[in-house]
Design a protein around this motif. Structure first.
Motif, mmCIF file in Angstrom:
data_model
loop_
_atom_site.group_PDB
_atom_site.id
_atom_site.type_symbol
_atom_site.label_atom_id
_atom_site.label_comp_id
_atom_site.label_asym_id
_atom_site.label_seq_id
_atom_site.Cartn_x
_atom_site.Cartn_y
_atom_site.Cartn_z
ATOM 1 N N ARG A 1 0.843 -1.197 0.000
ATOM 2 C CA ARG A 1 0.000 0.000 0.000
ATOM 3 C C ARG A 1 0.875 1.243 0.000
ATOM 4 N NH1 ARG A 1 -3.066 0.281 4.771
ATOM 5 N NH2 ARG A 1 -1.232 -0.661 5.711
ATOM 6 N N GLY A 2 0.293 2.352 -0.436
ATOM 7 C CA GLY A 2 0.977 3.644 -0.380
ATOM 8 C C GLY A 2 2.324 3.658 -1.071
ATOM 9 N N GLY A 3 2.465 2.936 -2.180
ATOM 10 C CA GLY A 3 3.703 2.956 -2.942
ATOM 11 C C GLY A 3 4.810 2.097 -2.341
ATOM 12 N N ARG A 4 4.494 1.337 -1.285
ATOM 13 C CA ARG A 4 5.525 0.467 -0.696
ATOM 14 C C ARG A 4 5.698 -0.788 -1.542
ATOM 15 N NH1 ARG A 4 3.203 2.425 4.657
ATOM 16 N NH2 ARG A 4 1.501 0.995 4.302
ATOM 17 N N LYS A 5 6.739 -1.555 -1.224
ATOM 18 C CA LYS A 5 7.030 -2.780 -1.998
ATOM 19 C C LYS A 5 6.580 -4.015 -1.225
ATOM 20 C CE LYS A 5 10.955 -1.396 -4.801
ATOM 21 N NZ LYS A 5 11.138 0.019 -4.498
ATOM 22 N N TRP A 6 6.241 -5.047 -1.971
ATOM 23 C CA TRP A 6 5.985 -6.350 -1.345
ATOM 24 C C TRP A 6 7.025 -7.318 -1.877
ATOM 25 C CZ3 TRP A 6 3.572 -7.941 2.803
ATOM 26 C CH2 TRP A 6 3.375 -9.292 3.000
ATOM 27 N N HIS A 7 7.899 -7.775 -0.993
ATOM 28 C CA HIS A 7 8.968 -8.697 -1.386
ATOM 29 C C HIS A 7 8.335 -10.034 -1.779
ATOM 30 C CE1 HIS A 7 12.862 -10.416 -1.623
ATOM 31 N NE2 HIS A 7 12.775 -11.140 -0.526
ATOM 32 N N SER A 8 8.638 -10.504 -2.998
ATOM 33 C CA SER A 8 7.883 -11.636 -3.559
ATOM 34 C C SER A 8 8.793 -12.707 -4.154
ATOM 35 C CB SER A 8 6.938 -11.127 -4.655
ATOM 36 O OG SER A 8 6.229 -9.987 -4.249
ATOM 37 N N PRO A 9 9.647 -13.335 -3.324
ATOM 38 C CA PRO A 9 10.526 -14.383 -3.863
ATOM 39 C C PRO A 9 9.734 -15.671 -4.129
ATOM 40 C CG PRO A 9 10.769 -14.265 -1.478
ATOM 41 C CD PRO A 9 9.791 -13.179 -1.864
ATOM 42 N N PRO A 10 10.300 -16.630 -4.909
ATOM 43 C CA PRO A 10 9.635 -17.923 -5.093
ATOM 44 C C PRO A 10 9.392 -18.563 -3.724
ATOM 45 C CG PRO A 10 11.546 -17.741 -6.539
ATOM 46 C CD PRO A 10 11.588 -16.554 -5.616
ATOM 47 N N GLY A 11 8.281 -19.296 -3.607
ATOM 48 C CA GLY A 11 7.952 -19.923 -2.323
ATOM 49 C C GLY A 11 6.761 -19.240 -1.660
ATOM 50 N N GLY A 12 6.469 -18.005 -2.104
ATOM 51 C CA GLY A 12 5.290 -17.319 -1.566
ATOM 52 C C GLY A 12 4.102 -17.533 -2.491
ATOM 53 N N LEU A 13 2.907 -17.182 -2.009
ATOM 54 C CA LEU A 13 1.706 -17.218 -2.852
ATOM 55 C C LEU A 13 1.323 -15.782 -3.172
ATOM 56 C CD1 LEU A 13 -0.702 -18.754 -4.128
ATOM 57 C CD2 LEU A 13 -1.860 -18.603 -1.910
ATOM 58 N N TYR A 14 1.273 -15.468 -4.474
ATOM 59 C CA TYR A 14 0.952 -14.099 -4.910
ATOM 60 C C TYR A 14 -0.188 -14.189 -5.907
ATOM 61 C CZ TYR A 14 5.698 -14.156 -3.203
ATOM 62 O OH TYR A 14 6.805 -14.407 -2.429
ATOM 63 N N PHE A 15 -1.336 -13.653 -5.540
ATOM 64 C CA PHE A 15 -2.435 -13.705 -6.501
ATOM 65 C C PHE A 15 -3.338 -12.482 -6.366
ATOM 66 C CE2 PHE A 15 -6.251 -15.023 -4.032
ATOM 67 C CZ PHE A 15 -5.670 -15.404 -2.833
ATOM 68 N N SER A 16 -4.089 -12.235 -7.445
ATOM 69 C CA SER A 16 -5.043 -11.128 -7.473
ATOM 70 C C SER A 16 -6.355 -11.668 -8.015
ATOM 71 C CB SER A 16 -4.550 -10.006 -8.391
ATOM 72 O OG SER A 16 -3.287 -9.549 -7.958
ATOM 73 N N ILE A 17 -7.444 -11.133 -7.473
ATOM 74 C CA ILE A 17 -8.776 -11.571 -7.926
ATOM 75 C C ILE A 17 -9.626 -10.334 -8.198
ATOM 76 C CG2 ILE A 17 -9.509 -11.903 -5.494
ATOM 77 C CD1 ILE A 17 -11.347 -14.208 -6.600
ATOM 78 N N LEU A 18 -10.443 -10.406 -9.231
ATOM 79 C CA LEU A 18 -11.331 -9.297 -9.579
ATOM 80 C C LEU A 18 -12.662 -9.453 -8.834
ATOM 81 C CD1 LEU A 18 -10.867 -9.086 -13.482
ATOM 82 C CD2 LEU A 18 -9.535 -7.962 -11.669
ATOM 83 N N LEU A 19 -13.021 -8.416 -8.076
ATOM 84 C CA LEU A 19 -14.292 -8.407 -7.345
ATOM 85 C C LEU A 19 -14.938 -7.047 -7.523
ATOM 86 C CD1 LEU A 19 -13.252 -10.034 -3.907
ATOM 87 C CD2 LEU A 19 -14.296 -11.189 -5.861
ATOM 88 N N SER A 20 -16.202 -6.954 -7.169
ATOM 89 C CA SER A 20 -16.911 -5.689 -7.336
ATOM 90 C C SER A 20 -17.706 -5.392 -6.060
ATOM 91 C CB SER A 20 -17.851 -5.848 -8.534
ATOM 92 O OG SER A 20 -18.423 -4.626 -8.824
ATOM 93 N N PRO A 21 -17.650 -4.147 -5.555
ATOM 94 C CA PRO A 21 -18.450 -3.851 -4.352
ATOM 95 C C PRO A 21 -19.939 -3.860 -4.680
ATOM 96 C CG PRO A 21 -17.395 -1.838 -5.160
ATOM 97 C CD PRO A 21 -16.912 -2.959 -6.038
ATOM 98 N N ASN A 22 -20.760 -4.097 -3.668
ATOM 99 C CA ASN A 22 -22.210 -4.014 -3.866
ATOM 100 C C ASN A 22 -22.591 -2.590 -4.291
ATOM 101 O OD1 ASN A 22 -22.644 -6.652 -3.172
ATOM 102 N ND2 ASN A 22 -23.369 -6.231 -1.091
ATOM 103 N N PRO A 23 -23.701 -2.439 -5.032
ATOM 104 C CA PRO A 23 -24.102 -1.103 -5.473
ATOM 105 C C PRO A 23 -24.208 -0.144 -4.284
ATOM 106 C CG PRO A 23 -25.501 -2.779 -6.461
ATOM 107 C CD PRO A 23 -24.615 -3.484 -5.494
ATOM 108 N N GLY A 24 -23.638 1.052 -4.446
ATOM 109 C CA GLY A 24 -23.711 2.063 -3.390
ATOM 110 C C GLY A 24 -22.714 1.874 -2.258
#
Ligand code: BT5
Length: 274
Positions: A46-69
């Motif tokens: 967050r806030g422009g910081r880094k996330w150290h991501s060497p092999p052995g970690g789990l790194y994933f992103s998922i697309l979600l949507s907030p409820n209306p409003g």
């Protein structure tokens, strides 16, 4: 939410799974699409910081949507609860797993998982990218530079005497937990997430310190009604108080020594007295 294997895009390495997921979202990918990588060359915090991501970690992103409003901040809190559940299910029962606001996950008060929620620049698309990084088979030597943090870093293997974990199996547990909670959220709103978040946060009722880059409800009101900037000046002292929980918009509720209540929407919990 329907999860199928075709929706999981796998990479050996990439710059950031959040970046890839954004690209795929702009090309029209559906809610529930997942990007996973074995390592990241430019993992983001967050806030422009880094996330150290060497092999052995789990790194994933998922697309979600907030409820209306609803605000997009519902989603990383939802993902935090799901990840706390997934981590609990994967580790020995003796391990103490807790959420730390807004959405870190700690094992015995050390950070094992971080979550970054990013929107797409295109305001017409209400999809958010929820990026999740977990230190799984990552040796402590890889994480030593994060040890001076208020909450030190740890990994699954460091917590279990070097035991290796299957990353694919962990990913499916995580996706199962996220999709189940997302369905609850779509049907019943944020209430159940708020309840589960507080249930999984061991800091509720404890004294905490929040670095005052935060914005309170009162300041927001002042900002609107009194023309005062809603952003406190940099370098303002930290707020100490008892953590009451989160409110129905995901803000952190603290009460000070006089029993006055304030809600914060940004900021860092920097200290903790068990
Ligand atoms: C986070 O930021 O904790 C959010 C991390 C999200 C990472 C995922 S991985 C998949 C997806 N793709 C991305 O590019 N990002 C997401 P924050 O609360 O700002 O914490 C970052 C701080 O944690 C850094 O400034 C370091 O001090 C520390 N840190 C960095 N790497 C770490 C690690 N692997 N384990 C523990 N602490 C770490």
């Amino acid at each position: 939410m329907n999860m199928s294997n075709e929706r999981v895009h796998k990479f050996d390495s990439c710059d950031s799974t959040n970046q890839k997921a954004k690209e795929i979202a702009r090309e029209g990918a559906e809610i529930g699409t997942v990007v996973v990588a074995r390592s990241q060359s430019a993992g983001r915090g967050r806030g422009g910081r880094k996330w150290h991501s060497p092999p052995g970690g789990l790194y994933f992103s998922i697309l979600l949507s907030p409820n209306p409003g609803r605000r997009s901040t519902d989603l990383p809190l939802l993902a935090g609860v799901a990840m706390a559940q997934a981590i609990k299910e994967s580790l020995p029962k003796s391990k103490d797993i807790s959420l730390k606001w807004p959405n870190d996950i700690l094992i015995d008060w050390k950070k094992v998982c971080g979550i970054l929620c990013e929107g797409l620049a295109d305001a017409r698309i209400s999809i958010c990218v929820i990026g999740i990084g977990v230190n799984v088979n990552v040796p402590l030597t890889e994480l030593s530079s994060y040890m001076p943090n208020p909450f030190k870093a740890t990994s699954f293997s460091a917590e279990t005497g070097g035991q290796p974990f299957d990353l694919d199996e962990l990913l499916s547990v995580c996706l199962r937990k996220i999709t189940t909670l997302y369905d609850v959220y779509r049907a019943e709103g944020f209430g159940p997430i708020q309840y589960l978040w507080e249930k999984n946060c061991r800091m509720v009722g404890k004294r905490v310190e929040l670095r005052e880059s935060g914005v309170t409800e009162a300041q927001i009101r002042q900002g609107v009604e009194g023309g005062v900037s809603a952003r406190p000046a940099a370098g303002t002292p930290a707020t100490v108080g008892t953590l009451l929980g989160i409110d129905d918009s995901g803000g952190l509720m603290l009460s000070n020594s006089k029993g006055e209540r304030a809600v914060y929407y940004t900021g860092e919990l920097t200290c903790f007295w068990p």
